[in-house]
Scaffold this active site. Structure first.
Site, mmCIF file in Angstrom:
data_model
loop_
_atom_site.group_PDB
_atom_site.id
_atom_site.type_symbol
_atom_site.label_atom_id
_atom_site.label_comp_id
_atom_site.label_asym_id
_atom_site.label_seq_id
_atom_site.Cartn_x
_atom_site.Cartn_y
_atom_site.Cartn_z
ATOM 1 N N GLY A 122 15.583 25.532 0.939
ATOM 2 C CA GLY A 122 14.590 25.583 -0.124
ATOM 3 C C GLY A 122 14.528 26.650 -0.965
ATOM 4 O O GLY A 122 16.090 26.755 -1.559
ATOM 5 N N GLY A 160 22.139 30.996 -4.773
ATOM 6 C CA GLY A 160 20.875 31.168 -4.151
ATOM 7 C C GLY A 160 21.269 31.790 -2.702
ATOM 8 O O GLY A 160 22.102 32.505 -2.521
ATOM 9 N N ASP A 161 20.216 31.773 -1.758
ATOM 10 C CA ASP A 161 20.169 32.393 -0.548
ATOM 11 C C ASP A 161 21.558 31.741 0.555
ATOM 12 O O ASP A 161 21.972 32.445 1.378
ATOM 13 C CB ASP A 161 18.743 31.880 0.218
ATOM 14 N N GLY A 189 15.861 29.426 -2.853
ATOM 15 C CA GLY A 189 16.938 30.344 -2.795
ATOM 16 C C GLY A 189 16.435 31.661 -3.040
ATOM 17 O O GLY A 189 16.729 32.534 -2.486
ATOM 18 N N THR A 232 20.452 21.436 0.101
ATOM 19 C CA THR A 232 20.961 22.154 1.303
ATOM 20 C C THR A 232 20.876 21.537 2.584
ATOM 21 O O THR A 232 19.758 21.019 2.895
ATOM 22 C CB THR A 232 20.136 23.424 1.424
HETATM 23 N N1 GLY Z 1 18.645 27.018 -0.760
HETATM 24 C C1 GLY Z 1 19.502 26.690 -1.582
HETATM 25 C C2 GLY Z 1 19.409 27.325 -3.006
HETATM 26 O O1 GLY Z 1 18.357 27.752 -3.443
HETATM 27 O O2 GLY Z 1 20.478 27.396 -3.723
#
Ligand code: GLY
Length: 293
Positions: free
Chosen positions: A207, A185-186, A209, A156
């Site tokens: 990190g 993810g996030d 997510g 990321t």
């Molecule tokens: N932070 C990126 C993910 O976990 O997809």
């Protein structure tokens, strides 16, 4: 003064230098960050985001990206986007050219193509080689992700910008290495991977997510700033809460970064080490973070 920040050592450097070129040429904060993430997505030598990043367990790249403007809470995102670069531009187009916040999967791809983005193969020879290794021995391939290289791959790049208390937040990711197909993810989630509100500041995450999403990490950091915390204190507070309440956040780094209305920046990680590039005016510096006890 304009401040731009970008996550992680190598991909962050590529991204922030491209953002500064765009900014110095007169681009808006969003233009600058989009240019930064576009450069990192396009660089096949970075095992990070976009072309040449690590795939899912089918060997495919599913990209997520998002952007948010603090002036009016405009936001756009794409998730599980296959075979399209720049993912960040697709997210920007969702924000600027639709009435929606997020488009997903094949329909995000269809939309991106309809807006002029060209389909392309994102899997490089190096990534195909690593995927072969994953098929033979998944555990070893995952160890390789974390252990062998001088800088482990990052999935990321999150960037924030501030100028005259106007804030922008954007993120682009290939997601966790060897993730389950369809997993999101996030990073494309407003409030989890990014948040910006000119009344309070902006924040982003990188990190693991799942944990960052459960914590609503970016929104939470902005809310701490709304209540008077500096960017650094807000990030430390979010990381501390995660460390206390979410044991998995101790296993894989969960990072929150922020810009506040007082001209400050901050970042905190739940575990591991984290590098943040900060460009303030003409000065570009890298700051390294470790968990606060
Ligand atoms: N932070 C990126 C993910 O976990 O997809």
């Amino acid at each position: 003064m304009r401040t731009i920040v970008s996550t992680w050592k190598r991909p962050g450097e590529v991204a922030i230098k491209a953002a500064l070129i765009k900014s110095n040429a007169g681009g808006s904060m969003l233009d600058a960050i989009e240019a930064g993430l576009t450069a990192a997505e396009a660089d096949p030598t970075l095992v990070a985001i976009g072309k040449g990043s690590l795939p899912n367990t089918d060997g495919e790249l599913e990209l997520d990206a998002s952007c948010m403007l603090g002036k009016d809470l405009s936001a756009g995102a794409v998730c599980a986007l296959r075979g399209i670069l720049p993912a960040i531009t697709a997210a920007r187009y969702v924000m600027e050219r639709t009435n929606h916040v997020m488009l997903a999967g094949d329909q995000a791809r269809r939309f991106a193509i309809s807006q002029g983005l060209t389909p392309q193969n994102l899997v490089t020879e190096e990534i195909a080689r690593r995927f072969e290794m994953f098929l033979v021995n998944p555990d070893q391939a995952r160890q390789y992700v974390h252990a062998v290289e001088d800088e482990p791959p990052h999935d990321t790049v999150t960037m924030l910008a501030r100028e005259n208390n106007d804030f922008v937040a954007c993120s682009s990711t290939s997601g966790m290495p060897y993730k389950m197909p369809g997993r999101v993810g996030d990073s494309p989630i407003v409030g989890a991977g990014i948040y910006a509100d000119n009344e309070a500041g902006c924040a982003g995450a990188t990190g693991m997510g799942e944990e960052l999403w459960k914590a609503c990490a970016s929104f939470r950091a902005v809310e701490f700033m709304r209540n008077g915390a500096s960017a650094m204190d807000a990030c430390n507070e979010v990381a501390q809460i995660m460390r206390k309440r979410q044991p998995k956040s101790l296993e894989i780094p969960c990072v929150v970064l922020a810009l506040d209305k007082q001209g400050g920046f901050g970042a905190a990680t739940t575990s591991g080490t984290f590098e943040l590039w900060v460009a303030e005016g003409d000065s570009l510096q890298r700051h390294d973070f470790v968990p606060q006890s």
